[in-house]
Write an enzyme that holds these catalytic residues in place. Sequence first.
Site, short mmCIF file in Angstrom:
data_model
loop_
_atom_site.label_atom_id
_atom_site.label_comp_id
_atom_site.label_asym_id
_atom_site.label_seq_id
_atom_site.Cartn_x
_atom_site.Cartn_y
_atom_site.Cartn_z
N SER A 119 2.74 -18.46 21.38
CA SER A 119 2.06 -18.92 22.59
C SER A 119 2.64 -20.21 23.13
CB SER A 119 0.57 -19.13 22.30
OG SER A 119 0.38 -20.10 21.28
N HIS A 140 4.78 -13.23 25.16
CA HIS A 140 3.48 -13.81 24.83
C HIS A 140 2.35 -12.97 25.42
CE1 HIS A 140 0.37 -17.23 25.50
NE2 HIS A 140 0.12 -16.58 24.39
N GLU A 152 3.85 -13.12 29.15
CA GLU A 152 4.89 -14.06 29.55
C GLU A 152 6.16 -13.69 28.80
OE1 GLU A 152 2.54 -18.22 30.40
OE2 GLU A 152 2.90 -17.69 28.32
N ASN A 190 -0.62 -21.59 29.16
CA ASN A 190 -1.19 -22.63 28.29
C ASN A 190 -0.85 -24.03 28.77
OD1 ASN A 190 -2.60 -20.99 26.56
ND2 ASN A 190 -0.92 -20.77 25.11
#
Length: 282
Positions: A119, A140, A152, A190
């Site tokens: 992540s 991800h 991602e 994130n």
Amino acid sequence: MENPRIAVIGAGLMGTGIAQVILEAGFHVSLVDVSADQLENSKGKIYSFLNRKVEKGEIDKEYVNSCIERFTTFNSFESVTDTEFVIEAVPERLELKKQIFKKLDEVINQNAIFISNTSGLSISDIASVTNRPEQVIGMHFFFPVPKMGLVEIIKGVLTSDFVYDKVKKLSEQIGKNAVDAPNYPGFLVNRVLVPMINEAIYCVMEGAKPEDVDAAMKLGANHPMGPIQLADFVGLDTLLATMQGLYEGFRDSKYRPCPLLINLVEGGQLGRKTGRGFYTYK
């Protein structure tokens, strides 16, 4: 290759979800974990989910049987040496991932593409322990994997365009929308989302009520879930680890983890999974 064999390494929540999505897309999937109990638990969750879809009329029993025929579990990497794709989904610790990739590189066929579900860790760093860095890439997924439509895709400095194209196509084949993300801590989602949650925790530390912070963002920014609720849902330890990764990766004070977040994690209040975080859960 139209219907490649895919191995998923790690039978935790993410690995289970990834295996299920790929299985439902019609591929042959091998799930690998050192724990036999974890594999059985993962298998049970997947079959239970598929049977619930039968009850809802979304798929038929025949399709469930075909999924079962295409699904295998193993305790060792040596059992999946002929796979075309390997998707790593072990806990988010760089040294563990590098250890896994080094071992995979030794036993998996040289044409296989290695994918990390990290992540926010560096794909280039993970790839550096292999003899095939051009065949290593990030993909991800988001939790819960069967419901979240995004992945991602992250290229390392040596990832080839050929490998990128293959993984982009795989994303489409399993029903995910792929976005390109830079190989920097946090990637896209994130990097934007976690600091926002961290700032919301600062608001609580400074005296705001968690429910007021959540209501403000749900009603004022049209978010489906408030940031404090989301923090508890994700897990405060996971959130803290991500913030620490951003802080260490960019050396920028704007990514400094909130002291209240640190205190809660140190006290074992991790959110929903422990029954208590910013809110209390039965």
